[in-house]
Structures are given as C-alpha cells and as structure tokens.
Design a protein around this motif. Structure first.
Motif, PDB file in Angstrom:
ATOM      1  N   TYR A 126      75.621  -4.845  48.175  1.00 21.39           N
ATOM      2  CA  TYR A 126      74.423  -4.659  47.365  1.00 21.39           C
ATOM      3  C   TYR A 126      73.795  -3.317  47.727  1.00 21.39           C
ATOM      4  O   TYR A 126      74.074  -2.749  48.780  1.00 21.39           O
ATOM      5  N   PHE A 127      72.982  -2.808  46.815  1.00 22.60           N
ATOM      6  CA  PHE A 127      72.229  -1.583  47.076  1.00 22.60           C
ATOM      7  C   PHE A 127      70.881  -2.004  47.638  1.00 22.60           C
ATOM      8  O   PHE A 127      70.146  -2.756  47.002  1.00 22.60           O
ATOM      9  N   ASP A 128      70.542  -1.539  48.862  1.00 23.80           N
ATOM     10  CA  ASP A 128      69.335  -2.072  49.501  1.00 23.80           C
ATOM     11  C   ASP A 128      68.132  -1.126  49.422  1.00 23.80           C
ATOM     12  O   ASP A 128      67.155  -1.322  50.148  1.00 23.80           O
ATOM     13  N   PHE A 129      68.195  -0.132  48.526  1.00 22.64           N
ATOM     14  CA  PHE A 129      67.046   0.742  48.245  1.00 22.64           C
ATOM     15  C   PHE A 129      66.557   1.492  49.488  1.00 22.64           C
ATOM     16  O   PHE A 129      65.362   1.731  49.634  1.00 22.64           O
ATOM     17  N   SER A 130      67.476   1.841  50.384  1.00 15.44           N
ATOM     18  CA  SER A 130      67.105   2.569  51.601  1.00 15.44           C
ATOM     19  C   SER A 130      67.145   4.067  51.346  1.00 15.44           C
ATOM     20  O   SER A 130      68.226   4.635  51.119  1.00 15.44           O
ATOM     21  N   ALA A 131      65.981   4.712  51.396  1.00 16.37           N
ATOM     22  CA  ALA A 131      65.925   6.170  51.220  1.00 16.37           C
ATOM     23  C   ALA A 131      66.676   6.874  52.352  1.00 16.37           C
ATOM     24  O   ALA A 131      67.282   7.931  52.146  1.00 16.37           O
ATOM     25  N   THR A 132      66.649   6.273  53.540  1.00 12.18           N
ATOM     26  CA  THR A 132      67.336   6.869  54.686  1.00 12.18           C
ATOM     27  C   THR A 132      68.817   7.063  54.401  1.00 12.18           C
ATOM     28  O   THR A 132      69.371   8.153  54.567  1.00 12.18           O
ATOM     29  N   TYR A 133      69.488   6.000  53.955  1.00 16.94           N
ATOM     30  CA  TYR A 133      70.937   6.092  53.799  1.00 16.94           C
ATOM     31  C   TYR A 133      71.368   6.789  52.518  1.00 16.94           C
ATOM     32  O   TYR A 133      72.488   7.303  52.444  1.00 16.94           O
ATOM     33  N   VAL A 134      70.502   6.852  51.527  1.00 18.20           N
ATOM     34  CA  VAL A 134      70.780   7.733  50.388  1.00 18.20           C
ATOM     35  C   VAL A 134      70.773   9.182  50.887  1.00 18.20           C
ATOM     36  O   VAL A 134      71.653   9.988  50.549  1.00 18.20           O
ATOM     37  N   GLY A 135      69.788   9.519  51.743  1.00 20.98           N
ATOM     38  CA  GLY A 135      69.720  10.864  52.330  1.00 20.98           C
ATOM     39  C   GLY A 135      70.897  11.160  53.226  1.00 20.98           C
ATOM     40  O   GLY A 135      71.488  12.246  53.174  1.00 20.98           O
ATOM     41  N   VAL A 136      71.277  10.191  54.075  1.00 19.69           N
ATOM     42  CA  VAL A 136      72.438  10.373  54.956  1.00 19.69           C
ATOM     43  C   VAL A 136      73.701  10.609  54.125  1.00 19.69           C
ATOM     44  O   VAL A 136      74.548  11.446  54.458  1.00 19.69           O
ATOM     45  N   ILE A 194      79.146  -5.096  60.062  1.00 20.34           N
ATOM     46  CA  ILE A 194      77.803  -5.260  59.473  1.00 20.34           C
ATOM     47  C   ILE A 194      77.767  -5.340  57.957  1.00 20.34           C
ATOM     48  O   ILE A 194      76.725  -5.641  57.393  1.00 20.34           O
ATOM     49  N   GLY A 195      78.873  -5.080  57.282  1.00 21.63           N
ATOM     50  CA  GLY A 195      78.865  -5.186  55.833  1.00 21.63           C
ATOM     51  C   GLY A 195      78.834  -3.838  55.140  1.00 21.63           C
ATOM     52  O   GLY A 195      78.763  -2.793  55.782  1.00 21.63           O
ATOM     53  N   GLY A 196      78.864  -3.883  53.796  1.00 25.74           N
ATOM     54  CA  GLY A 196      79.012  -2.656  53.031  1.00 25.74           C
ATOM     55  C   GLY A 196      77.779  -2.157  52.329  1.00 25.74           C
ATOM     56  O   GLY A 196      77.844  -1.166  51.592  1.00 25.74           O
ATOM     57  N   TYR A 197      76.617  -2.802  52.556  1.00 30.00           N
ATOM     58  CA  TYR A 197      75.425  -2.415  51.803  1.00 30.00           C
ATOM     59  C   TYR A 197      75.024  -0.962  52.055  1.00 30.00           C
ATOM     60  O   TYR A 197      74.674  -0.229  51.124  1.00 30.00           O
ATOM     61  N   PHE A 198      75.092  -0.504  53.302  1.00 27.94           N
ATOM     62  CA  PHE A 198      74.692   0.871  53.598  1.00 27.94           C
ATOM     63  C   PHE A 198      75.713   1.867  53.048  1.00 27.94           C
ATOM     64  O   PHE A 198      75.370   2.997  52.704  1.00 27.94           O
ATOM     65  N   ALA A 199      76.996   1.438  52.948  1.00 24.92           N
ATOM     66  CA  ALA A 199      78.024   2.308  52.364  1.00 24.92           C
ATOM     67  C   ALA A 199      77.730   2.547  50.887  1.00 24.92           C
ATOM     68  O   ALA A 199      77.950   3.652  50.368  1.00 24.92           O
ATOM     69  N   ILE A 200      77.226   1.523  50.216  1.00 23.72           N
ATOM     70  CA  ILE A 200      76.849   1.681  48.802  1.00 23.72           C
ATOM     71  C   ILE A 200      75.683   2.660  48.692  1.00 23.72           C
ATOM     72  O   ILE A 200      75.668   3.542  47.825  1.00 23.72           O
ATOM     73  N   ASP A 201      74.681   2.528  49.571  1.00 19.15           N
ATOM     74  CA  ASP A 201      73.559   3.480  49.589  1.00 19.15           C
ATOM     75  C   ASP A 201      74.067   4.908  49.759  1.00 19.15           C
ATOM     76  O   ASP A 201      73.631   5.833  49.060  1.00 19.15           O
ATOM     77  N   MET A 202      74.983   5.092  50.716  1.00 20.49           N
ATOM     78  CA  MET A 202      75.474   6.435  51.016  1.00 20.49           C
ATOM     79  C   MET A 202      76.316   6.992  49.868  1.00 20.49           C
ATOM     80  O   MET A 202      76.261   8.189  49.567  1.00 20.49           O
ATOM     81  N   CYS A 203      77.069   6.131  49.208  1.00 17.98           N
ATOM     82  CA  CYS A 203      77.845   6.585  48.049  1.00 17.98           C
ATOM     83  C   CYS A 203      76.923   6.971  46.897  1.00 17.98           C
ATOM     84  O   CYS A 203      77.243   7.886  46.129  1.00 17.98           O
ATOM     85  N   VAL A 204      75.768   6.289  46.762  1.00 20.37           N
ATOM     86  CA  VAL A 204      74.775   6.687  45.760  1.00 20.37           C
ATOM     87  C   VAL A 204      74.274   8.097  46.074  1.00 20.37           C
ATOM     88  O   VAL A 204      74.132   8.944  45.181  1.00 20.37           O
ATOM     89  N   GLY A 205      74.010   8.363  47.368  1.00 19.28           N
ATOM     90  CA  GLY A 205      73.599   9.707  47.786  1.00 19.28           C
ATOM     91  C   GLY A 205      74.656  10.748  47.457  1.00 19.28           C
ATOM     92  O   GLY A 205      74.351  11.832  46.952  1.00 19.28           O
ATOM     93  N   SER A 206      75.921  10.416  47.729  1.00 21.25           N
ATOM     94  CA  SER A 206      77.031  11.316  47.403  1.00 21.25           C
ATOM     95  C   SER A 206      77.105  11.577  45.901  1.00 21.25           C
ATOM     96  O   SER A 206      77.338  12.704  45.458  1.00 21.25           O
ATOM     97  N   PHE A 207      76.921  10.502  45.120  1.00 18.72           N
ATOM     98  CA  PHE A 207      77.014  10.622  43.662  1.00 18.72           C
ATOM     99  C   PHE A 207      75.905  11.527  43.119  1.00 18.72           C
ATOM    100  O   PHE A 207      76.145  12.365  42.239  1.00 18.72           O
ATOM    101  N   ILE A 208      74.692  11.365  43.664  1.00 16.27           N
ATOM    102  CA  ILE A 208      73.570  12.222  43.245  1.00 16.27           C
ATOM    103  C   ILE A 208      73.894  13.686  43.527  1.00 16.27           C
ATOM    104  O   ILE A 208      73.716  14.562  42.667  1.00 16.27           O
ATOM    105  N   LEU A 209      74.394  13.968  44.733  1.00 16.24           N
ATOM    106  CA  LEU A 209      74.727  15.349  45.105  1.00 16.24           C
ATOM    107  C   LEU A 209      75.876  15.892  44.252  1.00 16.24           C
ATOM    108  O   LEU A 209      75.874  17.063  43.851  1.00 16.24           O
TER     109      LEU A 209
END
Length: 693
Positions: free
Chosen positions: A265-275, A614-629
């Motif tokens: 799931y996407f957990d709306f973490s600004a931190t991991y979108v930035g990472v 720990i699961g894949g939720y933060f990986a989804i956040d980070m891939c969203v960050g990659s996609f934005i960039l």
C-alpha cells in the motif's frame, strides 16, 4: 539503504557519479581555482569560526532526527551531504548578509567555512547511523530480545540508558579518525582516489560561492523551504487521525484490503517519497522486486505449509514460525551480498595498491607525509590544491598517540559497560582495526562504497562465537559490532571529507578538527534524540508499529545465529537460506560481468532483502518518488537536475523534524483525537450491528 545504513547501498551515491564524471577533468572545463584567484584562502584557524559550529550544531540536531526516524522505520538512509551543504550555505549567508548591512561583518563567508560546516554536520548526524540506534545497540534491549524468544537471558540483554550510550560512543567513535590521518597524503594526492561523494560535494560547495551558483543556491533553498513547510504540515495534519492502532492515512489500503494485509500500500509518507527522489532508480525498483518476491509470492506459499513445516499454533512473531523465514532468508541475502562486495572491494583494493606500488614505488613513500609530488605535471587546479593540502600537516605522532590513548581508555572502560565483553576481545579488534579501516577508506575512494556494516557483521560472528552462548556471546557480538563499525565508518567518512577539503582548499587541520567536534556533538545529540523516541513511543521496536526498527531484530538474530548455530532455524529454512545466499552472490556476479548497460536493469540483492522483513509499503512510496522525478526529468531535465535534490531534501527534512513535536506530545500524554480506520464492507456491517446492539 541501511547506510548499507548499514550496507553498501546507503553509501552508494550513484546519483552523484554522473556529475563527478563530467566535472572531474579540469582540462575539459574552465579552471575552478582561477575563478577564486582573487579570494585569499584564510588560514586554518579562521576556517573554524564560532558561527560555523553554531550552525553545525543546529543542523546536526535536525539531521539526527531525520536519520533516527529513518533508522527506526525501514533503515534506509540516503546521502544527506547535499542538504547539509545547501542549508549550511543558506544559514551563514543569511547571517553574514545581515551583519554586512549593519556594518558589523568582520569575516566574509568562504567556501572553506562552508566545507567545515558540511563536515561537522555529516559527522554529527553520522553517529545516529554508526551508533547502532536502529541496529546493534537497540538490538541489545529486552524489547527486541523478547521478540526473538531465543538467548533472552539477562546476560544477553542490556536496556538503553542515556549514560552508558554516551560513554560507549565517546570511547569508540574517535579511533577511526586517528587511523587514517597518517595516510591522507597517500590516499588523496599520491593515489589520487576519486571519492565520488566527496568530489561531488566539493563541486557543489565551489559552485555555491560563484556569483551564478549563489543565485541558484538561493532558489534551491527557497524550493527546499516550500517543501519543508508542506511536509511538516502534512505530518501535523496526519497526526490528528492516528488515535489508535492501524489508524490514519498510513493505513489506507490504496491497492485493496488483500494487498494491504500483505504490506502492499502507499502510506502517504513524505519522507520516503523524498528518499525515492534521491536514491537511484535501480535501488527503488530492487526494493519493489524484493517486496513482490517475498510478500507477494514466498510468504503466502510458506504460510500454506503451516502445520507441516512449522507448528500451526505458533504466534506470528515466533522465529520458529513464519517470522523465522522472513528474518533468516533476509539475513542470508544480506550476508551473501555483503560477502561478495567485501571480497570484491578487498580485491580491488589489493590490486590498486599493488598497481600503485609497482608503478610509483619511488614516488610514494608512506613514511614521508610531507614529500611534495611532481607539481609541474599537474593542472593549475591540482597544483594549487596540492600546495594548500600539504601546507597544514597533522603530525603523525599525534595520530599514533591519539589512537593508542583512546584504545587503552576503551579497553579499560568497555568491560565496565559490558561485563561480558572481556578486554582481550577489544584488544584483538584494535590490532586489526587500522588495516580494516584503511581497506574501507581505500575501497570507498575507488567505489564510493563503505562496507562498515559488513565489517560489523564479521565482528558479530567472530567475537560472538569466541565468547560462546553461555558467556553472553549475543551481547558480546553486538557490542563488538559497534566497536568495529564505528572505527571503519568514521575512517571512510574522514577521507571523504579530506577529498572535499582538498578540492575547496580547506585545510586538513580544519577538516580534522571539524570532524572531531562533529563526532563529539553526535556522541551527545544522537543518544538524546534516541532517548526521546524510546521514552515517547511505547511500541518502539515492535513489528508492525510506526517505528519497528527492523534492523535491531536482524542484527540480534545474526548474533544468535553466530553463537547458537543453525539450531534456531525452522524446518526447510536452512535450505532456503543457502539458496538465497547463493542467489545474492550469483546476481552480484552477473551484474559485474554484464557491464554497466545491462547491470542497470538487474536488481541489487541487498536492496531486495530489506522488504523481506518489513513489507513493501515504503518501496511503493519510494517508487512514487522515482516516478515523480522521472516525469519531471522528461518534461524539464535541467530544472529537475537543479531542483530535484532540494524538493527531496525538503520532503525528508519537514517530515523528519515533525517527529520532534510528535514525540513531545506523546511524552506529555497528548493523544490524537481521531482514529480513521478502513474496513471491508462485511466487517463494517458487523461493527455497525455490534454498536447498534
């Protein structure tokens, strides 16, 4: 990236490498030092200003909160050098501009002072990683020990306490600095090691202090400020809806309830979108592939073997059940990747040394730290940088006396902090530490990889097994890991800083003193920040909580494995561990043999292993960050390259610093007023029926 945190990933600053390659040859671009010819280089004493250390202290606290949050959530820590350099420039430039207008400015802001700030901030916040607050140090605690259900007797447990944590860090964090001081000339001038991150940071600082660079830096800081504010306010807004377990936006089942149960799931973490915007695309994709492989395929299949491979009545947290497969298969991949990269970097190091000594045997004299190189053969920039670098030498006797003094003090002190840790274990580490610190610093100069965590894991297995399970071997292994990690990590960090100082004409003395002061700051700031988290959040370190500290459990289970052997593993787990250990080595081998063009499409095993636990939720956040960039780069590459790191830093800093007020609110007993939960239709009907009755 454990500043892997703790694995090679976090020290892989691939996003800088392209810049370094393009700008590293002074024959292809205008001379940097000719631009600064009109500016006098201040003596080393004037590079160490009070305002520099005041700003460093403030930024050190900010970045320690960020690193600590990343440590305790997923353990993936990006390079924050760019943010430190940018914010250091902004703070002091604002300060000096105000003083200049009021006629009180006595000393202008120089790139050397900027380098001192960046060095001090990174050294300070680096202790939050090497101090093991998300790995070995927290892994000693009773809270983590209870989750393992193995080796949790009193002799293998030591709960955090502010006093002993600060004392421990002070006696182990400075040794690495004295290890590499005598080798600074060999590393930087004779061997001309690249140190990609140090070089990239130097180019950044140099550009800030040109008229055009200063204008761009101001725009970047404004962008960082906007996204810092957005991220902080978004964290504040989310807090109102987290008044219970599994409440809030972070529990929103964006991909459906079944996917949510399997941590997708996407957990709306600004931190991991930035990472995700800072990390290379390949790391983010590797994390997602690892999440799909583990939580999407393997764990559901192994769960069907409940009652056959492991007892069905076991709790989900038991290492003899499904949790054991999650932990130990992940550990097998981490160890396979670590072993491969250790052998690879060691081979490159030995080959590089052999090549240097055979080609330049007359030129390189390790016993003579002051011999001038053949300056006429160098470019103008390198001639000037070499003269400045050799001008302010740090006497070798200071390094030797400093190392021996701190080693003796720590050999006497550490057994009092950890009764099970005998003095001869520490002495053995200190005998081999200088050689390992040199290898790590040299390998980092060639590849930009610090293998600090790999050396730490080596200490876990060797010293832990030497101590034995009946003599507190688990605790001994974790403490030995801390001693080793601190030495080799600070050694590579200092040589990176020497490279940055070499390219900005900052004195080696000011670099060394700044690193020492930053390390001392970190030895106090990091334990205090961790203590705030530890006291504010009762579920700290609990699997599935907001701050699960996954690497604390992983490091503790490594220590258990080293002491007790494979008897702790559930059925078929050892076979799967062998398979994934070999898989990690094979994938790394294929990546190296395939060449860069193909390797950029092959996942990195270390990154794949992180979601196993720990699961894949933060990986989804980070891939969203990659996609934005990625989309931004397609629309306007120049703007994305210039402002992408500023946007990412703002998102990380804002959400990271929100943890300070949220911790204070938790300590004060102020709880969020609303619990926002997401239920299936059938569950909702049952809840309504129950409440209606």
């Amino acid at each position: 990236m454990e500043r892997t945190s703790s694995s090679p990933i976090a020290h892989q600053h691939d996003h800088h490498n392209e810049t370094v390659t393009k700008t590293n040859n002074d024959d292809d671009i205008d001379s940097i030092e000719r631009i600064f010819d009109s500016k006098k280089v201040p003596p080393w004493q004037k590079q160490l200003t009070l305002r520099a250390f005041v700003v460093s202290f403030i930024l050190g606290i900010l970045f320690t909160f960020i690193v600590m949050k990343l440590n305790l959530t997923t353990g993936i820590i990006p390079s924050l050098n760019v943010s430190a350099g940018l914010l250091g420039f902004f703070f002091v430039k604002t300060w000096t501009k105000f003083l200049d207008r009021s006629g009180l400015l006595k000393q202008p802001f120089t790139r050397q002072e900027n380098t001192v700030i960046q060095t001090c901030v990174v050294a300070s916040s680096g202790i939050a990683f090497s101090g093991g607050f998300g790995s070995y140090l927290f892994g000693m605690s009773e809270k983590i020990a209870k989750q393992s259900h193995e080796a949790n007797s009193a002799q293998n447990v030591k709960d955090p306490s502010l006093g002993w944590m600060i004392a421990f860090l002070f006696v182990v964090s400075f040794l690495g600095l004295f290890c590499v001081v005598p080798l600074r000339k060999i590393m930087i001038i004779d061997f001309k090691l690249i140190y990609p991150s140090g070089t990239a940071t130097a180019h950044l600082i140099n550009s800030f202090h040109t008229p055009q660079g200063a204008k761009l830096a101001r725009k970047q800081v404004r962008t960082l400020g906007k996204f810092f504010s957005f991220s902080f306010l978004w964290g504040f807004f989310q807090w109102f809806f987290t008044g219970g377990d599994d409440c809030g936006f972070s529990s929103f089942p964006t991909l459906g309830l079944d996917a949510f149960k399997n941590k997708f799931y996407f957990d709306f973490s600004a931190t991991y979108v930035g990472v995700g915007m800072i990390c290379p695309y390949l790391i983010n994709v590797s994390l997602l592939v690892g999440a799909i492989l583990s939580w999407g395929i393997m764990w559901p299949l192994i769960n069907e073997k409940k009652g056959d491979w492991y007892p069905a009545e076991l709790p989900s947290s038991s290492l003899h059940g499904l949790q054991g497969y999650r932990v130990f298969i992940g550990i097998a991949m981490i160890l396979g990747d670590g072993l491969y990269n250790f052998i690879k970097v060691l081979s490159v190091t030995l080959f590089g040394l052999y090549h240097q000594f055979t080609q330049d045997i007359n030129k390189v004299d390790p016993t003579n730290g002051n011999s001038p190189p053949d300056l006429p053969s160098l470019s103008y920039d390198d001639q000037k940088r070499t003269r400045v670098f050799l001008k302010d030498q740090i006497p070798t006797w200071i390094a030797i006396i400093g190392y021996l003094t701190i080693a003796i003090v720590s050999i006497i002190t550490l057994p009092h902090l950890f009764n099970q840790l005998k003095w001869y274990y520490i002495a053995a580490i200190y005998i081999f530490a200088p050689a390992l610190a040199f290898c790590n610093a040299y390998g980092c100069g060639l590849t930009d990889w610090s293998l600090a965590s790999t050396y730490g894991k080596l200490a876990i297995f060797v010293i832990g097994a030497w101590a034995g399970g009946s003599n507190g071997g688990v605790l001994v292994g974790l403490a030995a890991c801390g001693v080793m990690m601190n030495i080799v990590s600070t050694a590579s960090d200092l040589t990176q800083d020497f490279k940055t100082g070499y390219m900005t004409l900052a004195s080696p003395r000011s670099m060394f003193i700044s690193q020492v002061i930053g390390t001392a700051m970190g030895c106090v700031i990091s334990p205090c920040v961790f203590w705030l988290f530890y006291k504010a959040f009762d579920d700290l370190g609990v699997h599935g909580s907001e701050y699960p500290a996954p690497y604390a459990s992983i490091y503790r289970n490594m220590a258990i494995l080293g002491v007790e052997g494979f008897s702790t593993l559930p059925n078929k787990c050892l076979t799967l561990c062998y398979i994934f250990f070999a898989f990690a080595i094979a994938v790394n081998g294929v990546r190296d043999l395939a060449g860069n063009k193909v390797a950029k499409f092959i996942p990195i095993p270390m990154a794949m292993a992180i979601p196993f636990y720990i699961g894949g939720y933060f990986a989804i956040d980070m891939c969203v960050g990659s996609f934005i960039l990625f989309i931004w780069s397609k629309l306007n590459k120049a703007k994305a390259d210039a402002f992408g790191p500023a946007v990412a830093s703002g998102l990380i800093c804002g959400d990271g610093i929100w943890t300070l007020p949220s911790s204070i609110l938790a300590l004060a007993g102020v709880n969020p007023p609303i619990c926002m939960k997401f239920l299936s239709r059938s569950t909702n009907i049952r809840v309504d029926t129950f409440l209606g009755s």
